[in-house]
Scaffold this active site. Structure first.
Site, PDB file in Angstrom:
ATOM      1  N   ASP A 123     -36.088  21.583   2.029  1.00  0.00           N
ATOM      2  CA  ASP A 123     -35.605  20.223   1.749  1.00  0.00           C
ATOM      3  C   ASP A 123     -34.422  20.003   2.692  1.00  0.00           C
ATOM      4  OD1 ASP A 123     -34.378  17.947   0.806  1.00  0.00           O
ATOM      5  OD2 ASP A 123     -34.023  18.713  -1.220  1.00  0.00           O
ATOM      6  N   ASN A 176     -29.009  15.586   4.529  1.00  0.00           N
ATOM      7  CA  ASN A 176     -28.159  15.188   5.641  1.00  0.00           C
ATOM      8  C   ASN A 176     -27.132  16.250   6.008  1.00  0.00           C
ATOM      9  OD1 ASN A 176     -28.868  12.392   6.554  1.00  0.00           O
ATOM     10  ND2 ASN A 176     -28.903  12.169   4.341  1.00  0.00           N
ATOM     11  N   SER A 177     -26.693  17.026   5.030  1.00  0.00           N
ATOM     12  CA  SER A 177     -25.677  18.035   5.317  1.00  0.00           C
ATOM     13  C   SER A 177     -26.210  19.454   5.208  1.00  0.00           C
ATOM     14  CB  SER A 177     -24.506  17.891   4.345  1.00  0.00           C
ATOM     15  OG  SER A 177     -24.106  16.543   4.253  1.00  0.00           O
ATOM     16  N   LYS A 198     -31.950  23.041   1.882  1.00  0.00           N
ATOM     17  CA  LYS A 198     -32.261  23.915   0.765  1.00  0.00           C
ATOM     18  C   LYS A 198     -33.600  24.567   1.061  1.00  0.00           C
ATOM     19  CE  LYS A 198     -30.588  20.602  -0.297  1.00  0.00           C
ATOM     20  NZ  LYS A 198     -30.333  19.191  -0.560  1.00  0.00           N
ATOM     21  N   MET A 241     -37.557   9.968   2.119  1.00  0.00           N
ATOM     22  CA  MET A 241     -38.576  10.874   1.590  1.00  0.00           C
ATOM     23  C   MET A 241     -38.044  11.736   0.441  1.00  0.00           C
ATOM     24  SD  MET A 241     -41.553  10.416   2.693  1.00  0.00           S
ATOM     25  CE  MET A 241     -42.295  11.925   2.093  1.00  0.00           C
ATOM     26  N   ASP A 242     -36.758  12.063   0.454  1.00  0.00           N
ATOM     27  CA  ASP A 242     -36.213  12.832  -0.670  1.00  0.00           C
ATOM     28  C   ASP A 242     -36.276  12.008  -1.955  1.00  0.00           C
ATOM     29  OD1 ASP A 242     -34.279  11.063   0.346  1.00  0.00           O
ATOM     30  OD2 ASP A 242     -32.606  12.468   0.152  1.00  0.00           O
TER      31      ASP A 242
HETATM   32  N1  LIG Z   1     -24.098  26.357  -2.557  1.00  0.00           N
HETATM   33  C1  LIG Z   1     -23.751  25.127  -2.165  1.00  0.00           C
HETATM   34  N2  LIG Z   1     -23.610  24.866  -0.834  1.00  0.00           N
HETATM   35  C2  LIG Z   1     -23.253  23.640  -0.416  1.00  0.00           C
HETATM   36  N3  LIG Z   1     -23.024  22.622  -1.256  1.00  0.00           N
HETATM   37  C3  LIG Z   1     -23.147  22.811  -2.569  1.00  0.00           C
HETATM   38  C4  LIG Z   1     -23.531  24.064  -3.088  1.00  0.00           C
HETATM   39  N4  LIG Z   1     -23.587  23.950  -4.436  1.00  0.00           N
HETATM   40  C5  LIG Z   1     -23.242  22.678  -4.730  1.00  0.00           C
HETATM   41  N5  LIG Z   1     -22.941  21.990  -3.631  1.00  0.00           N
HETATM   42  C6  LIG Z   1     -22.523  20.590  -3.597  1.00  0.00           C
HETATM   43  O1  LIG Z   1     -23.662  19.854  -3.215  1.00  0.00           O
HETATM   44  C7  LIG Z   1     -23.292  18.743  -2.423  1.00  0.00           C
HETATM   45  C8  LIG Z   1     -24.404  18.492  -1.411  1.00  0.00           C
HETATM   46  O2  LIG Z   1     -25.552  18.183  -2.158  1.00  0.00           O
HETATM   47  P1  LIG Z   1     -27.011  18.276  -1.563  1.00  0.00           P
HETATM   48  O3  LIG Z   1     -27.250  19.652  -1.052  1.00  0.00           O
HETATM   49  O4  LIG Z   1     -27.912  17.754  -2.620  1.00  0.00           O
HETATM   50  O5  LIG Z   1     -26.836  17.291  -0.340  1.00  0.00           O
HETATM   51  P2  LIG Z   1     -27.810  16.889   0.823  1.00  0.00           P
HETATM   52  O6  LIG Z   1     -29.227  17.194   0.422  1.00  0.00           O
HETATM   53  O7  LIG Z   1     -27.347  17.459   2.108  1.00  0.00           O
HETATM   54  O8  LIG Z   1     -27.547  15.362   0.816  1.00  0.00           O
HETATM   55  P3  LIG Z   1     -28.562  14.155   0.670  1.00  0.00           P
HETATM   56  O9  LIG Z   1     -29.578  14.580  -0.367  1.00  0.00           O
HETATM   57  O10 LIG Z   1     -27.729  13.022   0.209  1.00  0.00           O
HETATM   58  O11 LIG Z   1     -29.133  14.017   2.022  1.00  0.00           O
HETATM   59  C9  LIG Z   1     -21.948  19.089  -1.806  1.00  0.00           C
HETATM   60  O12 LIG Z   1     -21.076  18.011  -2.085  1.00  0.00           O
HETATM   61  C10 LIG Z   1     -21.440  20.287  -2.591  1.00  0.00           C
HETATM   62  O13 LIG Z   1     -20.311  19.931  -3.365  1.00  0.00           O
HETATM   63  C1  LIG Z   2     -30.273   7.804   1.341  1.00  0.00           C
HETATM   64  C2  LIG Z   2     -30.571   9.122   1.997  1.00  0.00           C
HETATM   65  C3  LIG Z   2     -29.665   9.289   3.195  1.00  0.00           C
HETATM   66  C4  LIG Z   2     -30.231  10.207   0.991  1.00  0.00           C
HETATM   67  O1  LIG Z   2     -30.565  11.464   1.445  1.00  0.00           O
HETATM   68  C5  LIG Z   2     -32.066   9.266   2.382  1.00  0.00           C
HETATM   69  O2  LIG Z   2     -32.860   9.061   1.272  1.00  0.00           O
HETATM   70  C6  LIG Z   2     -32.445   8.291   3.471  1.00  0.00           C
HETATM   71  O3  LIG Z   2     -32.169   8.513   4.622  1.00  0.00           O
HETATM   72  N1  LIG Z   2     -33.112   7.176   3.080  1.00  0.00           N
HETATM   73  C7  LIG Z   2     -33.539   6.116   3.978  1.00  0.00           C
HETATM   74  C8  LIG Z   2     -32.982   4.810   3.511  1.00  0.00           C
HETATM   75  C9  LIG Z   2     -33.539   4.359   2.180  1.00  0.00           C
HETATM   76  O4  LIG Z   2     -33.963   5.185   1.346  1.00  0.00           O
HETATM   77  O5  LIG Z   2     -33.559   3.136   1.966  1.00  0.00           O
HETATM   78  K   LIG Z   3     -31.445  15.942  -0.598  1.00  0.00           K
END
Ligand SMILES: Nc1ncnc2c1ncn2[C@@H]1O[C@H](COP(=O)(O)OP(=O)(O)OP(=O)(O)O)[C@@H](O)[C@H]1O
Ligand SMILES: CC(C)(CO)[C@@H](O)C(=O)NCCC(=O)O
Ligand SMILES: [K+]
Length: 249
Positions: A6, A9-10, A13, A101-102
């Site tokens: 998965d 953006n940051s 997983k 897509m997420d």
């Molecule tokens: N082991 C970990 N490593 C990194 N971040 C973690 C962890 N556990 C919890 N977090 C928290 O999860 C948050 C990031 O969440 P997630 O991984 O769902 O983001 P993402 O998938 O990159 O973002 P998005 O789904 O919006 O694109 C961070 O703010 C952090 O506080």
């Molecule tokens: C909103 C985010 C950035 C969350 O990960 C992602 O679902 C995304 O890039 N979406 C495209 C824009 C939208 O869902 O309308």
């Molecule tokens: K995500």
């Protein structure tokens, strides 16, 4: 064994599951492609038979990751693509290809688990909410800055908000009014997230009364857990949807 990714953006997983029974062999969260390769190689390199990916990154970044995986593990990565309908859910966007897509996969996973109306709250880099009615109609949703973005905006656009990660963690032992910058900011942002979650619940109640299931997912789900006690916390909700959208065998 199948590698599931998965790509948010940051963070990425990942987990490795057994093909036959989906038992989880291992998993983790990494912040780069290289770290991903290293962690997966340490676990299961020789026994992977497939790979499926959901990504909200650019096509170029996703393709590059697929190529790295093909090279490292000699498996072809299957990337989940948008759909107008799938597994009884109808995409609610005017242009279905624009829905992240997420969000789409989490909605598929939630509807599959709830077998009825559901609200998905996903708290990552961005905070997202999505609504799926009992008949499978996705009604759309909301996107806001998540905890990491709120925090970094404050740090970036002010001169006197500065603190380290350790004190940030310590500040969250309570949510009472902050008596230091770190407490004021960290607690304030958590209250924003909780307010977001509660408002989504109100929306769901206005739509469906008490007849719905709330799902909570994403890395920052624990921060709003108490604000939405009725929620089912499903950290791997996106993976549930990914398995539905990308069956491998
Ligand atoms: N082991 C970990 N490593 C990194 N971040 C973690 C962890 N556990 C919890 N977090 C928290 O999860 C948050 C990031 O969440 P997630 O991984 O769902 O983001 P993402 O998938 O990159 O973002 P998005 O789904 O919006 O694109 C961070 O703010 C952090 O506080
Ligand atoms: C909103 C985010 C950035 C969350 O990960 C992602 O679902 C995304 O890039 N979406 C495209 C824009 C939208 O869902 O309308
Ligand atoms: K995500």
């Amino acid at each position: 064994m199948i590698l599931e990714l998965d790509c948010g953006n940051s963070f990425i997983k990942w987990r490795v599951i057994h093909t036959a029974d989906a038992v989880i062999e291992g998993g983790g969260i990494v912040d780069s492609d290289q770290a991903l390769l290293a962690e997966v190689a340490a676990l299961a390199s020789v026994r992977l038979t497939g790979c499926r990916i959901v990504s909200v990154r650019s096509e170029e970044e996703t393709d590059a990751l697929c190529a790295l995986i093909a090279q490292a593990f000699t498996v072809q990565a299957h990337v989940a693509h948008p759909a107008q309908r799938m597994a009884g859910v109808r995409n609610g966007y005017d242009d279905y290809q624009r829905l992240g897509m997420d969000r789409w996969l989490a909605a598929l996973g939630a509807f599959h688990l709830a077998k009825g109306a559901c609200l998905v709250i996903d708290l990552g880099t961005a905070a997202k909410a999505d609504f799926v009615a009992a008949d499978g109609e996705h009604l759309g949703g909301y996107i806001c800055p998540g905890m990491p973005l709120m925090r970094s905006q404050l740090r970036t656009h002010t001169r006197r908000i500065r603190y380290d990660d350790d004190s940030a963690e310590r500040a969250l032992t309570s949510l009472s009014p902050g008596r230091s910058t770190v407490e004021a900011v960290e607690r304030g942002c958590v209250l924003m997230l909780q307010g977001f979650a509660r408002t989504q619940l109100e929306q769901a109640r206005a739509l469906w009364g008490d007849e719905f299931t709330v799902f909570l997912t994403g890395g920052d789900a624990p921060l709003v857990r108490e604000a939405v006690p009725q929620a089912r916390v499903v950290p791997d909700l996106v993976f549930v949807g990914l398995a539905m959208a990308c069956p491998l065998d």
